[in-house]
Write a protein that holds these residues in place. Structure first.
Motif, PDB file in Angstrom:
ATOM      1  N   LEU A 158       8.119  -5.747  -1.550  1.00 35.52           N
ATOM      2  CA  LEU A 158       8.960  -5.255  -0.456  1.00 35.52           C
ATOM      3  C   LEU A 158      10.231  -4.615  -1.013  1.00 35.52           C
ATOM      4  O   LEU A 158      10.681  -3.570  -0.520  1.00 35.52           O
ATOM      5  N   GLU A 159      10.801  -5.219  -2.051  1.00 29.79           N
ATOM      6  CA  GLU A 159      12.025  -4.660  -2.666  1.00 29.79           C
ATOM      7  C   GLU A 159      11.771  -3.264  -3.220  1.00 29.79           C
ATOM      8  O   GLU A 159      12.641  -2.392  -3.154  1.00 29.79           O
ATOM      9  N   ARG A 160      10.569  -3.031  -3.771  1.00 27.14           N
ATOM     10  CA  ARG A 160      10.211  -1.697  -4.277  1.00 27.14           C
ATOM     11  C   ARG A 160      10.290  -0.663  -3.164  1.00 27.14           C
ATOM     12  O   ARG A 160      10.818   0.436  -3.345  1.00 27.14           O
ATOM     13  N   ILE A 161       9.762  -1.031  -1.992  1.00 25.27           N
ATOM     14  CA  ILE A 161       9.767  -0.106  -0.862  1.00 25.27           C
ATOM     15  C   ILE A 161      11.188   0.127  -0.359  1.00 25.27           C
ATOM     16  O   ILE A 161      11.614   1.271  -0.147  1.00 25.27           O
ATOM     17  N   LEU A 162      11.954  -0.956  -0.187  1.00 22.40           N
ATOM     18  CA  LEU A 162      13.312  -0.843   0.350  1.00 22.40           C
ATOM     19  C   LEU A 162      14.234  -0.100  -0.613  1.00 22.40           C
ATOM     20  O   LEU A 162      15.094   0.683  -0.186  1.00 22.40           O
ATOM     21  N   THR A 163      14.024  -0.325  -1.924  1.00 20.49           N
ATOM     22  CA  THR A 163      14.821   0.397  -2.928  1.00 20.49           C
ATOM     23  C   THR A 163      14.510   1.886  -2.875  1.00 20.49           C
ATOM     24  O   THR A 163      15.414   2.730  -2.957  1.00 20.49           O
ATOM     25  N   ILE A 198       5.692   0.617  11.800  1.00 19.81           N
ATOM     26  CA  ILE A 198       4.396   0.214  12.377  1.00 19.81           C
ATOM     27  C   ILE A 198       4.050  -1.209  11.921  1.00 19.81           C
ATOM     28  O   ILE A 198       3.489  -2.000  12.684  1.00 19.81           O
ATOM     29  N   LEU A 199       4.401  -1.533  10.693  1.00 14.72           N
ATOM     30  CA  LEU A 199       4.140  -2.875  10.152  1.00 14.72           C
ATOM     31  C   LEU A 199       5.244  -3.864  10.522  1.00 14.72           C
ATOM     32  O   LEU A 199       5.171  -5.038  10.171  1.00 14.72           O
ATOM     33  N   GLY A 200       6.272  -3.372  11.212  1.00 14.63           N
ATOM     34  CA  GLY A 200       7.378  -4.255  11.606  1.00 14.63           C
ATOM     35  C   GLY A 200       8.330  -4.552  10.466  1.00 14.63           C
ATOM     36  O   GLY A 200       9.073  -5.540  10.513  1.00 14.63           O
ATOM     37  N   ILE A 201       8.320  -3.699   9.444  1.00 14.54           N
ATOM     38  CA  ILE A 201       9.203  -3.884   8.288  1.00 14.54           C
ATOM     39  C   ILE A 201      10.480  -3.082   8.515  1.00 14.54           C
ATOM     40  O   ILE A 201      10.439  -1.862   8.698  1.00 14.54           O
ATOM     41  N   ILE A 202      11.611  -3.758   8.490  1.00 18.67           N
ATOM     42  CA  ILE A 202      12.913  -3.127   8.726  1.00 18.67           C
ATOM     43  C   ILE A 202      13.407  -2.526   7.424  1.00 18.67           C
ATOM     44  O   ILE A 202      13.470  -3.195   6.391  1.00 18.67           O
ATOM     45  N   THR A 203      13.771  -1.236   7.469  1.00 18.37           N
ATOM     46  CA  THR A 203      14.196  -0.543   6.247  1.00 18.37           C
ATOM     47  C   THR A 203      15.691  -0.227   6.254  1.00 18.37           C
ATOM     48  O   THR A 203      16.179   0.430   5.335  1.00 18.37           O
ATOM     49  N   ASP A 204      16.418  -0.679   7.265  1.00 16.75           N
ATOM     50  CA  ASP A 204      17.863  -0.414   7.323  1.00 16.75           C
ATOM     51  C   ASP A 204      18.577  -1.131   6.192  1.00 16.75           C
ATOM     52  O   ASP A 204      18.246  -2.272   5.855  1.00 16.75           O
ATOM     53  N   LYS A 205      19.572  -0.468   5.668  1.00 16.34           N
ATOM     54  CA  LYS A 205      20.393  -1.063   4.605  1.00 16.34           C
ATOM     55  C   LYS A 205      21.256  -2.172   5.179  1.00 16.34           C
ATOM     56  O   LYS A 205      21.809  -2.035   6.258  1.00 16.34           O
ATOM     57  N   LYS A 206      21.373  -3.276   4.453  1.00 14.09           N
ATOM     58  CA  LYS A 206      22.299  -4.332   4.856  1.00 14.09           C
ATOM     59  C   LYS A 206      23.577  -4.183   4.039  1.00 14.09           C
ATOM     60  O   LYS A 206      23.523  -4.030   2.817  1.00 14.09           O
ATOM     61  N   GLU A 207      24.693  -4.219   4.738  1.00 11.65           N
ATOM     62  CA  GLU A 207      25.960  -4.111   4.024  1.00 11.65           C
ATOM     63  C   GLU A 207      26.158  -5.352   3.145  1.00 11.65           C
ATOM     64  O   GLU A 207      25.952  -6.474   3.589  1.00 11.65           O
ATOM     65  N   GLU A 208      26.544  -5.108   1.911  1.00 11.26           N
ATOM     66  CA  GLU A 208      26.759  -6.205   0.957  1.00 11.26           C
ATOM     67  C   GLU A 208      28.035  -6.972   1.330  1.00 11.26           C
ATOM     68  O   GLU A 208      29.091  -6.376   1.520  1.00 11.26           O
ATOM     69  N   MET A 209      27.915  -8.278   1.475  1.00  6.26           N
ATOM     70  CA  MET A 209      29.095  -9.088   1.774  1.00  6.26           C
ATOM     71  C   MET A 209      29.783  -9.522   0.492  1.00  6.26           C
ATOM     72  O   MET A 209      29.128  -9.799  -0.520  1.00  6.26           O
ATOM     73  N   LEU A 210      31.096  -9.585   0.548  1.00 10.19           N
ATOM     74  CA  LEU A 210      31.862 -10.084  -0.599  1.00 10.19           C
ATOM     75  C   LEU A 210      31.709 -11.599  -0.709  1.00 10.19           C
ATOM     76  O   LEU A 210      31.592 -12.297   0.302  1.00 10.19           O
TER      77      LEU A 210
END
Length: 468
Positions: free
Chosen positions: A314-319, A407-419
């Motif tokens: 999943l990380e490969r896809i999101l990256t 379609i697979l229900g996989i969210i691809t939005d970036k999450k803001e990095e928290m400090l």
């Protein structure tokens, strides 16, 4: 589009009852506790089926019930000294939270059994009037042998089943295989008035009534875990077809079991995990991706090794998606030429072929494992060609991968990095809330952190956290 139909044990071309529309009924959970990881598999699988139908332009009526009156709910309520409705309402809310975290879309209808009692009484009376049911001392039974096709879904024979049954002398049923439609009231249990006295419905009649009300006499697709084939789904067919005189469901879809480290999940074996517990260890998007990485009819083995592999996939896809967004932003801000080059057009044709491969996989009995393989090929293409491509080409790649993931229900939005400091501050606030017994706020903070990809672990030494 071909669907494997449990009723015929073969793949069949999908033909809807009404052109352009699909009615899907999925048996939902009995709400007496937090849902476990096995409950989550049909939720994820059939949510994905629904999403693909919507992608293909179908108007989908997706119905999934809550069984909110049941022996387990009543037992839990008695143990806690509260009303059964208090238990069911609490765990319906908790189930909805878990479904949201798994990115399961809200059903078109989410009926509760307790709100459909009048319809159940009506159907039971119809079955009595037609000679398919009878009453004995306040209990109403279904005459199993009167329904000629009983056993068609599970491939079971009534006489073979009878051979293994011990019949009590006091058994009031006409036949040992007859099953309960209505049961009389017991002290301390919820009940409703009926022509046969105060009581409550049997489990099987609930889904027959709710599917008829919210979809119709004939359902396009009836789905659930394979553990429901017998007796639940078999009994649903008998009740519904005996009452309505129509075929109950045209296609039956059943997902395979989920095992933990190659063993059946059970509390006694110590390998029973709720979705909430798994969510403390892994982001639930990873769990969704993991569940779709195997064919829905195959048994699925849950292990840390396999889930970690899914996490990396999943990380490969999101990256790749993040990289495409960065490349696109750079090209747009730099005023790069947006016109497609000859190389772009060639690469775009390759991408379109991979979209067709994704669709072919989904239309072959919703083979999500092969569909994900097509997305990985798209990711590889994007990683190699995006940097030298035009802005228009990069936009196409980005839109395509995001669309297929959706379609697979996989969210691809970036999450803001928290400090780290912000995380620590929220953990301190959560600890203070727990100390003040403000558990709602404590849970809210945990969920907020989980949404940002921060996993908390409560230990004796204090709270540990890590980035997912």
């Amino acid at each position: 589009m071909k669907i494997y139909n449990t009723l015929t044990n073969k793949k069949e071309e999908f033909v809807p009852v009404h052109e352009g529309k699909v009615g899907i009924y999925v048996c939902g959970p009995t709400v007496y506790n937090y849902i476990h990881i096995g409950n989550a598999r049909p939720m994820v699988v059939f949510d994905t089926v629904r999403r693909y139908f919507e992608y293909k332009g179908y108007d989908v009526n997706y119905v999934s019930n809550f069984t909110d009156v049941d022996d387990k709910i009543i037992k839990k309520a008695m143990e806690e000294g509260v009303d059964a409705s208090e238990v069911s309402e609490k765990f319906i809310r908790e189930c909805e939270k878990d479904m949201q975290a798994l990115n399961v879309k809200e059903a078109t209808h989410h009926p509760k059994a307790t709100e459909e009692i009048s319809g159940m009484i009506e159907m039971i009376q119809e079955l009595i009037d037609k000679g398919f049911a009878y009453e004995k001392n306040g209990t109403v039974y279904f005459r199993t042998r009167k329904f000629d096709h009983y056993g068609q879904l599970s491939n079971k024979n009534l006489d073979d089943m009878m051979a293994g049954i011990r019949i009590a002398v006091s058994d009031e049923k006409d036949d040992a295989m007859d099953f309960v439609l209505w049961k009389p009231k017991k002290e301390g249990e919820p009940s409703w008035p009926s022509p046969w006295g105060e009581g409550r419905p049997g489990w099987h009649i609930e889904c027959s009534v709710m599917s008829r009300k919210y979809i119709g006499d004939t359902i396009d697709i009836h789905a659930g875990g394979e553990d429901l084939i017998f007796p639940h789904h078999e009994n649903e067919i008998a009740q519904s077809e005996a009452c309505n005189g129509e075929k109950f469901a045209n296609y039956w879809m059943h997902n395979g079991f989920l095992n933990i480290d190659n063993k059946k999940m059970s509390k006694s074996a110590g390998n029973f995990f709720t979705v909430r517990e798994i969510g403390e260890k892994y982001p639930l998007q990873v769990i969704r991706f993991f569940m779709l990485s195997a064919h829905y009819r195959s048994p699925l083995n849950f292990s840390d090794t396999l889930v970690e592999a899914a996490k990396h996939g999943l990380e490969r896809i999101l990256t790749a998606v993040d990289n495409l967004r960065d490349v696109l932003a750079a090209k747009q801000s730099g005023g790069a030429n947006g016109v497609l080059t000859e190389a772009d057009q060639k690469n775009m044709e390759e991408a379109k072929a991979l979209v067709a491969k994704f669709e072919a996989s989904m239309e072959d009995d919703f083979n999500t494992a092969d569909a994900i393989a097509a997305i990985f090929e798209l990711v590889k293409l994007a990683n190699v060609t995006a940097a030298d491509g035009s802005a228009e080409y990069v936009q196409y790649l980005l839109d395509t991968i995001v669309k297929l993931c959706d379609i697979l229900g996989i969210i691809t939005d970036k999450k803001e990095e928290m400090l780290d400091a912000d995380i620590e501050a929220l953990i301190e606030e959560r600890q203070a809330a727990r100390k003040a017994k403000n558990f709602a706020r404590a849970d809210e903070i945990r969920d907020m952190l989980a949404d940002k990809g921060i996993i908390l672990e409560d230990t004796r030494a204090g709270v540990k956290w890590k980035r997912a």
